[in-house]
Design a protein around this motif. Structure first.
Motif, short mmCIF file in Angstrom:
data_model
loop_
_atom_site.label_atom_id
_atom_site.label_comp_id
_atom_site.label_asym_id
_atom_site.label_seq_id
_atom_site.Cartn_x
_atom_site.Cartn_y
_atom_site.Cartn_z
N GLY A 19 0.79 -1.22 0.00
CA GLY A 19 0.00 0.00 0.00
C GLY A 19 0.82 1.27 0.00
N TYR A 20 2.16 1.15 -0.09
CA TYR A 20 3.00 2.34 -0.21
C TYR A 20 2.93 2.76 -1.68
CZ TYR A 20 6.97 5.49 0.58
OH TYR A 20 7.78 6.59 0.71
N PRO A 21 2.40 3.94 -1.99
CA PRO A 21 1.99 4.25 -3.36
C PRO A 21 3.15 4.27 -4.36
CG PRO A 21 1.00 5.78 -1.83
CD PRO A 21 2.03 5.02 -1.06
N ARG A 22 2.93 3.62 -5.48
CA ARG A 22 3.92 3.65 -6.57
C ARG A 22 4.10 5.06 -7.11
NH1 ARG A 22 3.97 2.52 -12.24
NH2 ARG A 22 5.78 1.27 -12.91
N ALA A 23 3.09 5.91 -6.92
CA ALA A 23 3.18 7.30 -7.37
C ALA A 23 4.26 8.08 -6.64
CB ALA A 23 1.83 8.00 -7.17
N LEU A 24 4.79 7.55 -5.55
CA LEU A 24 5.89 8.21 -4.83
C LEU A 24 7.25 7.91 -5.46
CD1 LEU A 24 4.74 7.64 -1.15
CD2 LEU A 24 4.70 9.79 -2.42
N SER A 25 7.28 7.11 -6.51
CA SER A 25 8.53 6.83 -7.20
C SER A 25 9.20 8.13 -7.63
CB SER A 25 8.27 5.97 -8.44
OG SER A 25 7.66 4.74 -8.10
N ASN A 26 10.47 8.29 -7.26
CA ASN A 26 11.26 9.49 -7.60
C ASN A 26 10.66 10.78 -7.04
OD1 ASN A 26 13.33 8.19 -9.22
ND2 ASN A 26 11.74 7.87 -10.76
N ARG A 27 9.74 10.66 -6.07
CA ARG A 27 9.13 11.84 -5.46
C ARG A 27 9.16 11.79 -3.94
NH1 ARG A 27 3.53 12.12 -9.02
NH2 ARG A 27 4.49 12.69 -11.02
N GLY A 28 8.93 10.62 -3.39
CA GLY A 28 8.81 10.50 -1.96
C GLY A 28 10.13 10.68 -1.23
N GLN A 29 10.02 10.83 0.07
CA GLN A 29 11.19 10.91 0.94
C GLN A 29 10.96 10.03 2.16
OE1 GLN A 29 11.47 15.16 1.71
NE2 GLN A 29 13.08 15.36 0.18
N VAL A 30 12.05 9.60 2.77
CA VAL A 30 11.99 8.85 4.03
C VAL A 30 13.02 9.46 4.97
CG1 VAL A 30 11.25 6.73 2.87
CG2 VAL A 30 13.70 7.13 3.27
N LEU A 31 12.97 9.03 6.22
CA LEU A 31 13.94 9.47 7.21
C LEU A 31 14.88 8.33 7.54
CD1 LEU A 31 11.56 11.39 9.66
CD2 LEU A 31 12.96 12.35 7.81
N VAL A 32 16.16 8.62 7.43
CA VAL A 32 17.20 7.66 7.79
C VAL A 32 18.20 8.40 8.68
CG1 VAL A 32 18.97 6.07 6.95
CG2 VAL A 32 16.92 6.50 5.56
N ARG A 33 18.35 7.91 9.90
CA ARG A 33 19.24 8.57 10.87
C ARG A 33 18.88 10.05 11.04
NH1 ARG A 33 25.20 5.94 11.16
NH2 ARG A 33 24.49 3.79 11.42
N GLY A 34 17.57 10.33 11.02
CA GLY A 34 17.09 11.68 11.25
C GLY A 34 17.24 12.63 10.10
N VAL A 35 17.60 12.13 8.91
CA VAL A 35 17.82 12.97 7.72
C VAL A 35 16.85 12.54 6.63
CG1 VAL A 35 19.47 13.70 5.96
CG2 VAL A 35 20.25 13.26 8.31
N ARG A 36 16.26 13.51 5.96
CA ARG A 36 15.39 13.21 4.82
C ARG A 36 16.23 12.72 3.65
NH1 ARG A 36 10.18 15.48 4.00
NH2 ARG A 36 9.29 16.20 5.99
N ARG A 37 15.79 11.61 3.06
CA ARG A 37 16.48 11.04 1.91
C ARG A 37 15.45 10.73 0.83
NH1 ARG A 37 21.80 12.32 2.71
NH2 ARG A 37 22.58 11.46 4.70
N PRO A 38 15.80 10.91 -0.46
CA PRO A 38 14.81 10.72 -1.52
C PRO A 38 14.67 9.26 -1.96
CG PRO A 38 16.87 11.53 -2.45
CD PRO A 38 17.05 11.53 -0.96
N VAL A 39 13.42 8.91 -2.26
CA VAL A 39 13.15 7.63 -2.92
C VAL A 39 13.59 7.77 -4.37
CG1 VAL A 39 11.32 6.07 -3.68
CG2 VAL A 39 11.20 7.14 -1.41
N VAL A 40 14.36 6.79 -4.86
CA VAL A 40 14.86 6.86 -6.24
C VAL A 40 14.47 5.60 -7.00
CG1 VAL A 40 16.76 8.44 -5.74
CG2 VAL A 40 17.14 5.97 -5.53
N GLY A 41 14.16 5.80 -8.26
CA GLY A 41 13.69 4.70 -9.08
C GLY A 41 12.24 4.38 -8.78
N ARG A 42 11.69 3.49 -9.58
CA ARG A 42 10.29 3.11 -9.37
C ARG A 42 10.16 2.23 -8.12
NH1 ARG A 42 8.55 1.76 -15.59
NH2 ARG A 42 8.25 3.93 -16.23
N ILE A 43 9.11 2.50 -7.36
CA ILE A 43 8.79 1.66 -6.21
C ILE A 43 8.30 0.32 -6.73
CG2 ILE A 43 7.19 1.38 -4.28
CD1 ILE A 43 7.35 4.48 -3.99
#
Length: 376
Positions: free
Chosen positions: A288-312
């Motif tokens: 249920g994590y939307p494929r539309a977030l491909s190359n758009r979404g961000q996540v938090l890793v070690r307290g830093v925003r990081r971009p989702v890259v490539g197609r989910i």
């Protein structure tokens, strides 16, 4: 032997105390009884645990979409009045009665179906009359509802508990449609004193109505999304006392260096501009994590925003840490929620995916295990 669902690195964490706090904030705001809407697996938060928490904190009523949801609550020991908001499917009417569920009656024909089932079982049905004031979904039009209300009042097998409609534009405080719907609903309700009948519970206010339109609060309010601490619309004026109850977390399961010019995931839609560090997260659109977030979404890793890259992908996606970013296998990755001083909200994901918060939450399916904080 360990349970693989418990061991799965991806999980939803629901703060039940936040939901209880949101209920109290809504009550303080409206000073009315509350019908808490728990349809669609309590907006992804978990139908039964949420309902038990709400019942423990004294909510007056629950609302669901389908009879199956109501039955699941009864089997879980929920004793509150439960209204099924959706349209009636005639073969199921007996199930409403057997499980003491309140029924939305939205036409004269539906009223006759309920009467027939009630007579066959020898049980009176508790019903809410649905008036269409502008949604054009289900319900009798407000301008022609007189005979419908008269027939319901005359029915020996039905007890009218409530009368209600649904607001189409209340999420936007500037929408003029709400005042028109309120006027139409008042005209429908006026049939009761005209007929010398007591007024049933009038309910109209959804989350947007609770936030923006006190005149729609009437006898009962029906909060949905705001009960879970999420804003229904970018235009909404969210109550600061409401806080999000759900977080979505996973773990790093792979780390690699992707060289400049190499592409990531299906379709090669993202190419590394320089040598960079990329991690893999074991969750995807199959959860249920939307494929539309491909190359758009961000996540938090070690307290830093990081971009989702490539197609989910169906079961995993990749995140770019940059040339100097650091993460290790099994490090936590936050998709929704807070990590350190940063937070990613459901509203943010919805905007990035070109959808609404409702779809983000209800799309998080049962493949993701849920754990609960607080009572319940």
């Amino acid at each position: 032997m360990s349970d693989p669902l418990i061991e799965r690195p991806s999980r939803i964490v629901v703060d039940l105390d936040a939901i209880a706090g949101n209920l109290q904030a809504i009550r303080a705001r409206v000073q009315r009884p509350v019908m808490a809407i728990v349809k669609a697996n309590a907006y992804g938060h978990g139908l039964v645990p949420v309902a038990r928490q709400l019942q423990a904190h004294g909510v007056e009523r629950l609302g669901v979409a389908f009879v199956e949801e109501g039955i699941a609550l009864r089997r879980a020991g929920i004793t509150l009045p439960i209204l099924v908001l959706g349209g009636i499917y005639a073969p199921q009417v007996g199930q409403y009665l057997r499980h003491d569920l309140e029924i939305t009656v939205s036409s004269l024909d539906k009223l006759r179906q309920v009467e027939a089932a009630a007579e066959a079982l020898g049980r009176r049905a508790r019903i809410h009359l649905k008036i269409d004031t502008g949604m054009e979904r289900i319900g009798v039009h407000s301008y022609s509802c007189g005979p419908f209300i008269e027939a319901a009042l005359a029915s020996p097998w039905c007890e009218i508990v409530g009368i209600y409609s649904h607001l189409a534009c209340a999420d936007d405080p500037a929408a003029g449609m709400t005042a028109l719907q309120l006027e139409r609903f008042a005209e429908a309700c006026a049939h009761f004193p005209r007929l010398g009948a007591p007024m049933p519970l009038r309910h109209l206010a959804n989350s947007g109505g609770v936030l923006h339109f006190p005149q729609t609060w009437l006898d009962l309010v029906r909060p949905g999304l705001i009960l879970y601490g999420v804003s229904p619309d970018p235009a909404a004026r969210m109550d600061p006392a409401l806080r999000p109850a759900l977080s979505l977390r996973s773990r790093v399961v792979y780390f690699k260096v992707v060289r400049a010019g190499r592409s990531v995931s299906y379709g090669a839609t993202w190419t590394a501009p320089t040598d960079t560090r990329v991690i893999t997260v074991p969750l995807g659109y199959g959860d249920g994590y939307p494929r539309a977030l491909s190359n758009r979404g961000q996540v938090l890793v070690r307290g830093v925003r990081r971009p989702v890259v490539g197609r989910i992908c169906m079961d995993q996606f990749m995140v770019d840490l940059g040339p100097d970013g650091t993460a290790y296998n099994e490090d936590e990755v936050v998709l929704i929620g807070r990590q350190g001083t940063q937070a990613i909200t459901v509203e943010e994901l919805a905007a990035q995916a070109g959808t609404i918060p409702y779809e983000i939450l209800t799309g998080l399916n049962e493949r993701i295990p849920r754990s609960y904080l607080g009572a319940g």
